[in-house]
Design a protein around this motif. Structure first.
Motif, PDB file in Angstrom:
ATOM      1  N   THR A 251       0.821  -1.211   0.000  1.00 16.71           N
ATOM      2  CA  THR A 251       0.000   0.000   0.000  1.00 16.71           C
ATOM      3  C   THR A 251       0.852   1.257   0.000  1.00 16.71           C
ATOM      4  O   THR A 251       0.647   2.166  -0.817  1.00 16.71           O
ATOM      5  CB  THR A 251      -0.936   0.012   1.224  1.00 16.71           C
ATOM      6  OG1 THR A 251      -1.744  -1.169   1.220  1.00 16.71           O
ATOM      7  CG2 THR A 251      -1.827   1.242   1.209  1.00 16.71           C
ATOM      8  N   ASN A 252       1.824   1.333   0.911  1.00 16.18           N
ATOM      9  CA  ASN A 252       2.660   2.531   1.009  1.00 16.18           C
ATOM     10  C   ASN A 252       3.494   2.753  -0.244  1.00 16.18           C
ATOM     11  O   ASN A 252       3.637   3.881  -0.715  1.00 16.18           O
ATOM     12  CB  ASN A 252       3.577   2.438   2.230  1.00 16.18           C
ATOM     13  CG  ASN A 252       2.847   2.779   3.517  1.00 16.18           C
ATOM     14  OD1 ASN A 252       1.636   2.611   3.593  1.00 16.18           O
ATOM     15  ND2 ASN A 252       3.555   3.236   4.520  1.00 16.18           N
ATOM     16  N   THR A 253       4.034   1.670  -0.795  1.00 13.01           N
ATOM     17  CA  THR A 253       4.834   1.805  -2.013  1.00 13.01           C
ATOM     18  C   THR A 253       3.983   2.284  -3.179  1.00 13.01           C
ATOM     19  O   THR A 253       4.367   3.208  -3.919  1.00 13.01           O
ATOM     20  CB  THR A 253       5.488   0.459  -2.373  1.00 13.01           C
ATOM     21  OG1 THR A 253       6.295   0.008  -1.287  1.00 13.01           O
ATOM     22  CG2 THR A 253       6.355   0.600  -3.615  1.00 13.01           C
ATOM     23  N   LEU A 254       2.809   1.678  -3.340  1.00 10.26           N
ATOM     24  CA  LEU A 254       1.935   2.041  -4.459  1.00 10.26           C
ATOM     25  C   LEU A 254       1.451   3.480  -4.343  1.00 10.26           C
ATOM     26  O   LEU A 254       1.481   4.238  -5.317  1.00 10.26           O
ATOM     27  CB  LEU A 254       0.743   1.084  -4.510  1.00 10.26           C
ATOM     28  CG  LEU A 254      -0.207   1.241  -5.709  1.00 10.26           C
ATOM     29  CD1 LEU A 254       0.544   1.011  -7.005  1.00 10.26           C
ATOM     30  CD2 LEU A 254      -1.382   0.282  -5.591  1.00 10.26           C
ATOM     31  N   VAL A 255       1.018   3.873  -3.148  1.00  7.10           N
ATOM     32  CA  VAL A 255       0.525   5.243  -2.940  1.00  7.10           C
ATOM     33  C   VAL A 255       1.644   6.256  -3.175  1.00  7.10           C
ATOM     34  O   VAL A 255       1.434   7.311  -3.796  1.00  7.10           O
ATOM     35  CB  VAL A 255      -0.054   5.398  -1.527  1.00  7.10           C
ATOM     36  CG1 VAL A 255      -0.369   6.864  -1.225  1.00  7.10           C
ATOM     37  CG2 VAL A 255      -1.318   4.558  -1.370  1.00  7.10           C
ATOM     38  N   THR A 256       2.853   5.944  -2.699  1.00  7.06           N
ATOM     39  CA  THR A 256       3.991   6.851  -2.878  1.00  7.06           C
ATOM     40  C   THR A 256       4.316   7.043  -4.350  1.00  7.06           C
ATOM     41  O   THR A 256       4.535   8.170  -4.816  1.00  7.06           O
ATOM     42  CB  THR A 256       5.232   6.311  -2.137  1.00  7.06           C
ATOM     43  OG1 THR A 256       4.934   6.165  -0.747  1.00  7.06           O
ATOM     44  CG2 THR A 256       6.403   7.258  -2.296  1.00  7.06           C
ATOM     45  N   LEU A 257       4.341   5.949  -5.120  1.00  6.06           N
ATOM     46  CA  LEU A 257       4.663   6.045  -6.551  1.00  6.06           C
ATOM     47  C   LEU A 257       3.581   6.776  -7.328  1.00  6.06           C
ATOM     48  O   LEU A 257       3.874   7.611  -8.198  1.00  6.06           O
ATOM     49  CB  LEU A 257       4.866   4.635  -7.127  1.00  6.06           C
ATOM     50  CG  LEU A 257       6.107   3.878  -6.632  1.00  6.06           C
ATOM     51  CD1 LEU A 257       6.099   2.451  -7.153  1.00  6.06           C
ATOM     52  CD2 LEU A 257       7.385   4.592  -7.062  1.00  6.06           C
ATOM     53  N   ILE A 258       2.316   6.481  -7.011  1.00  5.04           N
ATOM     54  CA  ILE A 258       1.214   7.134  -7.717  1.00  5.04           C
ATOM     55  C   ILE A 258       1.127   8.608  -7.352  1.00  5.04           C
ATOM     56  O   ILE A 258       0.788   9.456  -8.191  1.00  5.04           O
ATOM     57  CB  ILE A 258      -0.115   6.416  -7.403  1.00  5.04           C
ATOM     58  CG1 ILE A 258      -0.106   5.014  -8.037  1.00  5.04           C
ATOM     59  CG2 ILE A 258      -1.301   7.214  -7.923  1.00  5.04           C
ATOM     60  CD1 ILE A 258      -1.337   4.197  -7.730  1.00  5.04           C
ATOM     61  N   ALA A 259       1.453   8.941  -6.080  1.00  2.00           N
ATOM     62  CA  ALA A 259       1.363  10.327  -5.614  1.00  2.00           C
ATOM     63  C   ALA A 259       2.267  11.255  -6.426  1.00  2.00           C
ATOM     64  O   ALA A 259       1.974  12.447  -6.576  1.00  2.00           O
ATOM     65  CB  ALA A 259       1.720  10.410  -4.133  1.00  2.00           C
ATOM     66  N   HIS A 260       3.357  10.731  -6.961  1.00  2.00           N
ATOM     67  CA  HIS A 260       4.257  11.553  -7.771  1.00  2.00           C
ATOM     68  C   HIS A 260       3.607  11.981  -9.081  1.00  2.00           C
ATOM     69  O   HIS A 260       4.065  12.942  -9.707  1.00  2.00           O
ATOM     70  CB  HIS A 260       5.541  10.769  -8.075  1.00  2.00           C
ATOM     71  CG  HIS A 260       6.588  10.891  -7.020  1.00  2.00           C
ATOM     72  ND1 HIS A 260       7.408  11.993  -6.907  1.00  2.00           N
ATOM     73  CD2 HIS A 260       6.949  10.059  -6.005  1.00  2.00           C
ATOM     74  CE1 HIS A 260       8.239  11.835  -5.902  1.00  2.00           C
ATOM     75  NE2 HIS A 260       7.986  10.668  -5.332  1.00  2.00           N
ATOM     76  N   ARG A 261       2.580  11.295  -9.484  1.00  2.00           N
ATOM     77  CA  ARG A 261       1.940  11.581 -10.779  1.00  2.00           C
ATOM     78  C   ARG A 261       0.787  12.581 -10.653  1.00  2.00           C
ATOM     79  O   ARG A 261       0.169  12.930 -11.643  1.00  2.00           O
ATOM     80  CB  ARG A 261       1.454  10.279 -11.418  1.00  2.00           C
ATOM     81  CG  ARG A 261       2.603   9.299 -11.675  1.00  2.00           C
ATOM     82  CD  ARG A 261       2.142   7.988 -12.253  1.00  2.00           C
ATOM     83  NE  ARG A 261       3.274   7.092 -12.490  1.00  2.00           N
ATOM     84  CZ  ARG A 261       4.015   7.073 -13.589  1.00  2.00           C
ATOM     85  NH1 ARG A 261       3.722   7.886 -14.588  1.00  2.00           N
ATOM     86  NH2 ARG A 261       5.033   6.234 -13.704  1.00  2.00           N
ATOM     87  N   PHE A 262       0.510  13.019  -9.418  1.00  2.00           N
ATOM     88  CA  PHE A 262      -0.580  13.977  -9.197  1.00  2.00           C
ATOM     89  C   PHE A 262      -0.058  15.154  -8.383  1.00  2.00           C
ATOM     90  O   PHE A 262       0.442  14.981  -7.268  1.00  2.00           O
ATOM     91  CB  PHE A 262      -1.748  13.307  -8.464  1.00  2.00           C
ATOM     92  CG  PHE A 262      -2.376  12.175  -9.237  1.00  2.00           C
ATOM     93  CD1 PHE A 262      -3.350  12.419 -10.193  1.00  2.00           C
ATOM     94  CD2 PHE A 262      -1.979  10.863  -9.020  1.00  2.00           C
ATOM     95  CE1 PHE A 262      -3.924  11.382 -10.906  1.00  2.00           C
ATOM     96  CE2 PHE A 262      -2.537   9.817  -9.726  1.00  2.00           C
ATOM     97  CZ  PHE A 262      -3.522  10.078 -10.676  1.00  2.00           C
ATOM     98  N   ASP A 263      -0.182  16.351  -8.922  1.00  2.00           N
ATOM     99  CA  ASP A 263       0.364  17.551  -8.280  1.00  2.00           C
ATOM    100  C   ASP A 263      -0.404  17.969  -7.036  1.00  2.00           C
ATOM    101  O   ASP A 263       0.128  18.684  -6.188  1.00  2.00           O
ATOM    102  CB  ASP A 263       0.389  18.718  -9.277  1.00  2.00           C
ATOM    103  CG  ASP A 263       1.347  18.457 -10.433  1.00  2.00           C
ATOM    104  OD1 ASP A 263       2.329  17.723 -10.225  1.00  2.00           O
ATOM    105  OD2 ASP A 263       1.094  18.984 -11.540  1.00  2.00           O
ATOM    106  N   ASN A 264      -1.678  17.542  -6.939  1.00  2.00           N
ATOM    107  CA  ASN A 264      -2.487  17.993  -5.801  1.00  2.00           C
ATOM    108  C   ASN A 264      -2.313  17.136  -4.544  1.00  2.00           C
ATOM    109  O   ASN A 264      -2.926  17.400  -3.522  1.00  2.00           O
ATOM    110  CB  ASN A 264      -3.973  18.031  -6.187  1.00  2.00           C
ATOM    111  CG  ASN A 264      -4.475  16.670  -6.664  1.00  2.00           C
ATOM    112  OD1 ASN A 264      -3.686  15.778  -6.947  1.00  2.00           O
ATOM    113  ND2 ASN A 264      -5.797  16.537  -6.736  1.00  2.00           N
ATOM    114  N   VAL A 265      -1.469  16.098  -4.605  1.00  2.00           N
ATOM    115  CA  VAL A 265      -1.203  15.271  -3.426  1.00  2.00           C
ATOM    116  C   VAL A 265      -0.225  16.003  -2.518  1.00  2.00           C
ATOM    117  O   VAL A 265       0.752  16.589  -2.968  1.00  2.00           O
ATOM    118  CB  VAL A 265      -0.613  13.906  -3.843  1.00  2.00           C
ATOM    119  CG1 VAL A 265      -0.230  13.090  -2.606  1.00  2.00           C
ATOM    120  CG2 VAL A 265      -1.609  13.141  -4.688  1.00  2.00           C
TER     121      VAL A 265
END
Length: 313
Positions: A251-265
């Motif tokens: 979960t943490n790895t996936l959220v961290t990687l995906i978060a880089h693709r969205f500026d509003n995170v």
């Protein structure tokens, strides 16, 4: 594109924001955490290697987990400790590339190793009579070689693709170097890198998740159908701790990687989750597998007792 310029560029991490009064406590905390991770994982490695009774598929697969954990901790903590002491949040571009490689090797390695361990538990619980035939020494060697071959190939390619570019920025957006933060330093078109990054996420995390979901569904089915309450309790207890570690890392790895693709995170949330991936699994893995696994716990205890006695003599 020429990359020689990038080899001498100095990059800057986000500031730790530490006051003068908090430098020493943070240095002490980071150092003790790193030492605890290294010593506890070394004890797990020693316990498995020392006891011939533990030279079984489950423990041989487990042997790879401390190695991966120590790689991740060593990639992160020494640089962090140096930054705390000197208040210098700088790193060379080659050093950053190296750290990113080791960090991704750790994350990918852990997911693949935990998936292999889930498969081992599935065979042991659901097909106990065929366990020795399926998990033969030859098959075990193939599984371990495949884990590290996939890991090094995927991550090596991911990092090598970064070296094609010359960077145009020097401010890293994370607390440590990784592929997404390094991509943000490049002003050229990085579409191919992004597509390959998504490909690795699908292969590693998607493939790993599929294996774990299938194996644990079958384990749960077998545990529900069995009439032996002690066997059911032991199986669920063993698999439960494994599943907690896996879900946390996944979960943490996936959220961290995906978060880089969205500026509003929130950058703070992304950094906190990213750091937690490098701190908690290496810290908790040896405690969970070392203290909660009776055979391994006993092996470590006997090893320590014999070494203490020999030291006294």
């Amino acid at each position: 594109m020429n990359t020689n310029a990038s080899s001498v560029v100095i990059l800057a991490f986000e500031s730790l924001g530490l006051s003068n009064a908090s430098i020493y406590p943070m240095f002490l905390l980071a150092t003790l955490t790193y030492l605890l991770i290294m010593l506890s994982n070394l004890m797990v490695l020693t316990g498995i290697a020392w006891s011939k009774k533990l030279h079984k598929p489950m423990f041989i697969l487990l042997f790879n987990l401390p190695i991966s954990d120590m790689v991740g901790a060593t990639a992160f903590f020494p640089q962090l400790i140096f930054g705390i002491v000197t208040q210098n949040r700088l790193i060379s571009h080659p050093g950053c590339i190296t750290q990113a490689f080791l960090v991704h090797i750790y994350g990918t390695g852990n997911l693949l190793i935990l998936s292999a361990m889930a498969y081992d538990r599935y065979i042991a619980i659901c097909h106990p009579l065929r366990y020795n035939a399926i998990m033969s020494p030859h098959s075990l060697v193939r599984i371990i070689v495949l884990i590290w071959l996939i890991n090094v190939t995927l991550i090596g390619t991911l990092i090598l693709m970064l070296t094609r570019f010359q960077i145009c920025r020097t401010n890293l957006v994370d607390m440590y170097c990784n592929n997404p933060s390094l991509l943000k330093l490049i002003c050229d078109d990085t579409s191919i890198n992004n597509y390959y990054g998504l490909f690795t996420i699908v292969i590693v995390q998607g493939g790993s998740l599929s294996i774990v979901l299938y194996t644990y569904a079958q384990i749960l089915r077998t545990c529900v159908m069995t009439n032996q309450s002690d066997a059911r309790r032991k199986a669920l207890q063993t698999c439960g701790t494994h599943l907690v570690i896996y879900i946390f890392l996944q979960t943490n790895t996936l959220v961290t990687l995906i978060a880089h693709r969205f500026d509003n995170v929130s950058p703070f949330l992304r950094r906190a989750l990213g750091v937690s991936v490098l701190v908690f699994p290496p810290l908790l893995d040896p405690i969970i597998y070392g203290l909660k696994t009776k055979e391994l716990r006993q092996s470590i205890k006997v090893f320590l007792q014999r070494n203490v006695v020999s030291t006294k003599w």
